[in-house]
Design a protein around this motif. Structure first.
Motif, PDB file in Angstrom:
ATOM      1  N   VAL A 292       2.168  -5.984 -10.765  1.00 38.02           N
ATOM      2  CA  VAL A 292       1.026  -5.393 -10.058  1.00 38.02           C
ATOM      3  C   VAL A 292       1.160  -5.491  -8.542  1.00 38.02           C
ATOM      4  O   VAL A 292       1.003  -4.479  -7.830  1.00 38.02           O
ATOM      5  CB  VAL A 292      -0.287  -6.038 -10.547  1.00 38.02           C
ATOM      6  CG1 VAL A 292      -1.447  -5.681  -9.607  1.00 38.02           C
ATOM      7  CG2 VAL A 292      -0.620  -5.570 -11.951  1.00 38.02           C
ATOM      8  N   PRO A 293       1.454  -6.655  -7.942  1.00 36.05           N
ATOM      9  CA  PRO A 293       1.575  -6.689  -6.470  1.00 36.05           C
ATOM     10  C   PRO A 293       2.723  -5.851  -5.943  1.00 36.05           C
ATOM     11  O   PRO A 293       2.637  -5.285  -4.843  1.00 36.05           O
ATOM     12  CB  PRO A 293       1.772  -8.182  -6.162  1.00 36.05           C
ATOM     13  CG  PRO A 293       2.194  -8.798  -7.447  1.00 36.05           C
ATOM     14  CD  PRO A 293       1.570  -7.994  -8.528  1.00 36.05           C
ATOM     15  N   HIS A 294       3.810  -5.734  -6.699  1.00 37.93           N
ATOM     16  CA  HIS A 294       4.928  -4.904  -6.260  1.00 37.93           C
ATOM     17  C   HIS A 294       4.546  -3.426  -6.263  1.00 37.93           C
ATOM     18  O   HIS A 294       4.888  -2.684  -5.331  1.00 37.93           O
ATOM     19  CB  HIS A 294       6.145  -5.142  -7.171  1.00 37.93           C
ATOM     20  CG  HIS A 294       6.636  -6.557  -7.165  1.00 37.93           C
ATOM     21  ND1 HIS A 294       7.480  -7.057  -6.202  1.00 37.93           N
ATOM     22  CD2 HIS A 294       6.383  -7.593  -8.002  1.00 37.93           C
ATOM     23  CE1 HIS A 294       7.745  -8.331  -6.445  1.00 37.93           C
ATOM     24  NE2 HIS A 294       7.086  -8.683  -7.541  1.00 37.93           N
TER      25      HIS A 294
ATOM     26  N   PRO B  79      -1.770   0.536  -8.735  1.00 36.71           N
ATOM     27  CA  PRO B  79      -1.700  -0.795  -9.347  1.00 36.71           C
ATOM     28  C   PRO B  79      -2.795  -1.021 -10.382  1.00 36.71           C
ATOM     29  O   PRO B  79      -2.644  -1.853 -11.284  1.00 36.71           O
ATOM     30  CB  PRO B  79      -1.834  -1.740  -8.151  1.00 36.71           C
ATOM     31  CG  PRO B  79      -2.505  -0.930  -7.091  1.00 36.71           C
ATOM     32  CD  PRO B  79      -2.033   0.472  -7.292  1.00 36.71           C
ATOM     33  N   GLY B  80      -3.903  -0.275 -10.261  1.00 33.90           N
ATOM     34  CA  GLY B  80      -4.973  -0.445 -11.246  1.00 33.90           C
ATOM     35  C   GLY B  80      -4.532  -0.090 -12.649  1.00 33.90           C
ATOM     36  O   GLY B  80      -4.972  -0.714 -13.623  1.00 33.90           O
TER      37      GLY B  80
ATOM     38  N   PRO C  71     -12.272  -2.044 -16.818  1.00 35.25           N
ATOM     39  CA  PRO C  71     -12.703  -1.373 -15.581  1.00 35.25           C
ATOM     40  C   PRO C  71     -12.558  -2.260 -14.339  1.00 35.25           C
ATOM     41  O   PRO C  71     -12.217  -1.776 -13.265  1.00 35.25           O
ATOM     42  CB  PRO C  71     -14.175  -1.037 -15.858  1.00 35.25           C
ATOM     43  CG  PRO C  71     -14.298  -1.020 -17.332  1.00 35.25           C
ATOM     44  CD  PRO C  71     -13.345  -2.057 -17.824  1.00 35.25           C
ATOM     45  N   LEU C  72     -12.823  -3.562 -14.486  1.00 38.24           N
ATOM     46  CA  LEU C  72     -12.695  -4.465 -13.349  1.00 38.24           C
ATOM     47  C   LEU C  72     -11.251  -4.527 -12.866  1.00 38.24           C
ATOM     48  O   LEU C  72     -10.981  -4.469 -11.659  1.00 38.24           O
ATOM     49  CB  LEU C  72     -13.197  -5.852 -13.747  1.00 38.24           C
ATOM     50  CG  LEU C  72     -13.094  -6.940 -12.668  1.00 38.24           C
ATOM     51  CD1 LEU C  72     -13.954  -6.581 -11.463  1.00 38.24           C
ATOM     52  CD2 LEU C  72     -13.517  -8.294 -13.244  1.00 38.24           C
TER      53      LEU C  72
ATOM     54  N   THR D 171      -7.908  -7.412  -5.799  1.00 43.44           N
ATOM     55  CA  THR D 171      -9.033  -7.953  -5.011  1.00 43.44           C
ATOM     56  C   THR D 171     -10.152  -8.418  -5.928  1.00 43.44           C
ATOM     57  O   THR D 171     -11.322  -8.142  -5.682  1.00 43.44           O
ATOM     58  CB  THR D 171      -9.555  -6.888  -4.037  1.00 43.44           C
ATOM     59  OG1 THR D 171      -9.970  -5.728  -4.786  1.00 43.44           O
ATOM     60  CG2 THR D 171      -8.488  -6.485  -3.043  1.00 43.44           C
ATOM     61  N   LEU D 172      -9.800  -9.134  -6.994  1.00 42.04           N
ATOM     62  CA  LEU D 172     -10.803  -9.545  -7.962  1.00 42.04           C
ATOM     63  C   LEU D 172     -11.833 -10.484  -7.362  1.00 42.04           C
ATOM     64  O   LEU D 172     -13.002 -10.466  -7.741  1.00 42.04           O
ATOM     65  CB  LEU D 172     -10.111 -10.215  -9.165  1.00 42.04           C
ATOM     66  CG  LEU D 172      -9.333  -9.295 -10.110  1.00 42.04           C
ATOM     67  CD1 LEU D 172      -8.675 -10.108 -11.204  1.00 42.04           C
ATOM     68  CD2 LEU D 172     -10.255  -8.254 -10.727  1.00 42.04           C
TER      69      LEU D 172
END
Length: 507
Positions: free
Chosen positions: A183-185, A286-287, A341-342, A349-350
């Motif tokens: 995800v961060p990549h 990334p989502g 969805p979150l 940015t959770l």
């Protein structure tokens, strides 16, 4: 089958096909050897290897044999003495098409189990029942069985674990971890693509990979039937490349001879711009990957719930049916409704804003509440008869007698009618049509227990079973625990009234 001097000999029903199996193997060897001699024709060698593999697989089944006598049970690999055998059980396997196979298990006194190659039964195979009865008779004569009751172990019972549940759980968790690690990549890649600017004349050659450069090209032809439902663009003179995979919609919009401008970033063509249509390479946000990671983690929860149910039922008898893990599946679905969805909207940015923190906290509380409900719903409760109110109005309770009797011919009953002015009766549905009165005076309750593998797969996991004596004939009545209590109390009440109204001379 039973042989001389009390010996039981079980042979495969396919034993007569041994010559055919050996012929297939010989043909496979000859074809493979011929292919190698002729210089290794791949089709000939492949056919030979296939025939040899099929023959080896069939040879094991066709040559299987089991012998049992006063000393024990012998197969081609080993001999197990009767004193080492605690019980003979039946393992039921359900295949994808709904077919069931039955195998005999030797339950050893050291806790291990061995499956015999024979007998093997499919459906209502009488040969399997005959072979099993012969083996159990020898066990009673020369060994010490733990119980006279036949234990049937299936995928629903406590004694039948599955190696696929932990494997599937680990694989799904590994996939979730890999997706989460990416995800961060992916987020950094998307941000760099959005921040990329066109190259200028002063941009150093070493930095041109990170900026946007444009190249002219001419469409030679467009193919809308590319692999996996995509399209392809072919460029004139194979410049700057010979072909490019695009969407099917883009392949339909571009025409031969169209002059286009290609946008290149980090060596990849990211955009094809023409006078009528602009195609852009899809950059996954990334989502998407965060939602995939969360979905895989939730999917791993179901095999984990199945393992939890087996852990909770580890002290149950091996043939007792475990509660279903479906309530935990409902928890996973409910969790996914707020977690996916979150993760999709806030993949990185959770915890960066009060909104997401409140969202996550509220969802966690809801998941914990649903988990507590599922834990209670799947609890393993011992069967017990409780007090039940007398039925004032007529009700139809889902219940089934598992044996065919005069009041349940051919197992037609699906409900039991209670209350009103009529006696308890078996009905084929929630109505009095074709009702058969239950002879309560003949029935005596011997035991109320949880469902077992021998009760069949048609009995829901949450139901209990009452073992009854019907004038010397054993019958079983299955229903939900509360409904079973109401039915048995109603039968007891009718039996008491009939006994009170019967003259002493007729008793």
């Amino acid at each position: 089958m039973p042989g001389v001097n009390g010996e039981v000999i079980l042979r495969s029903r396919w034993r007569r096909a041994l010559r055919v199996v050996v012929g297939i193997m010989a043909a496979g060897v000859l074809l493979a050897a011929l292919g190698l001699v002729l210089g290794g024709p791949v089709p000939l060698v492949a056919v030979g290897a296939l025939c040899l593999g099929i023959g080896l697989a069939a040879l094991r089944s066709a040559s299987a044999e089991v012998r049992a006598d006063a000393r024990g049970v012998r197969t081609r690999r080993r001999t197990v003495p009767w004193p080492d055998i605690a019980d003979l059980r039946v393992r039921v396997k359900t295949w994808p098409r709904g077919e069931q196979s039955r195998h005999v298990l030797l339950a050893l006194r050291d806790g291990r189990e061995r499956q015999l190659p024979l007998p093997v039964g499919w459906g209502g195979d009488r040969d399997f029942d005959t072979g099993l009865d012969a083996l159990r008779a020898l066990h009673r004569r020369h060994g010490t069985p733990e119980s006279d009751r036949l234990v049937i172990v299936s995928q629903r019972t406590a004694g039948r674990g599955s190696v696929w549940s932990p494997v599937l759980c680990v694989l799904l968790l590994a996939g979730a971890g890999l997706a989460a690690w990416l995800v961060p990549h992916v987020d950094a890649y998307e941000r760099e693509w959005e921040a990329a600017v066109p190259c200028t004349d002063t941009t150093p050659a070493a930095d041109r990979r990170e900026c946007l450069s444009t190249l002219p090209a001419v469409i030679e032809r467009a193919d809308k039937d590319g692999p996996k439902g995509s399209g392809r663009l072919f460029f004139a003179d194979d410049q700057p490349i010979d072909r490019l995979r695009v969407s099917r919609e883009a392949a339909l919009e571009f025409r031969p001879g169209d002059k286009v401008e290609l946008t290149v970033w980090r060596g990849d063509i990211m955009e094809v711009a023409g006078s009528r249509y602009i195609w852009r390479e899809h950059v996954s946000p990334p989502g998407d990957l965060a939602a995939v990671s969360a979905g895989l983690a939730l999917a791993a929860g179901y095999p984990a719930a199945q393992m939890l149910m087996r852990l909770r039922g580890r002290r149950l008898p091996d043939d007792e049916v475990l509660p279903s893990a479906l309530p935990f599946a409902a928890v996973l679905v409910g969790t996914g409704m707020w977690l996916l969805p979150l993760c999709y909207l806030h993949p990185t940015t959770l915890f960066d804003s009060p909104k997401t923190v409140i969202w996550a906290a509220a969802g966690t509380v809801a998941t914990l509440a649903m988990t507590a409900w599922a834990w209670r719903a799947t609890g393993i409760r011992p069967p017990a008869l409780t007090e039940a109110d007398t039925e004032q109005e007529e009700v139809f309770l889902p219940a089934r007698f598992l044996e065919s009797t005069d009041y349940n011919p051919h197992g037609f009953g699906t409900h039991i009618a209670l209350g009103g002015d009529e006696p308890p009766a078996v009905t084929p549905g929630p109505g009095r049509y074709a009702a058969r009165v239950i002879p309560a005076r003949r029935l005596t309750v011997k035991e109320v227990r949880r469902a077992r593998g021998s009760d069949g797969d048609t009995v829901p996991r949450s139901w209990h079973v009452a073992d009854l004596d019907d004038a010397g004939t054993p019958v079983r009545l299955a229903a939900a625990p509360a409904d079973l209590t109401r039915i048995l109390r109603a039968l007891e009440a009718v039996r008491t009234l009939e006994g009170a109204s019967t003259p002493a001379s007729d008793r």
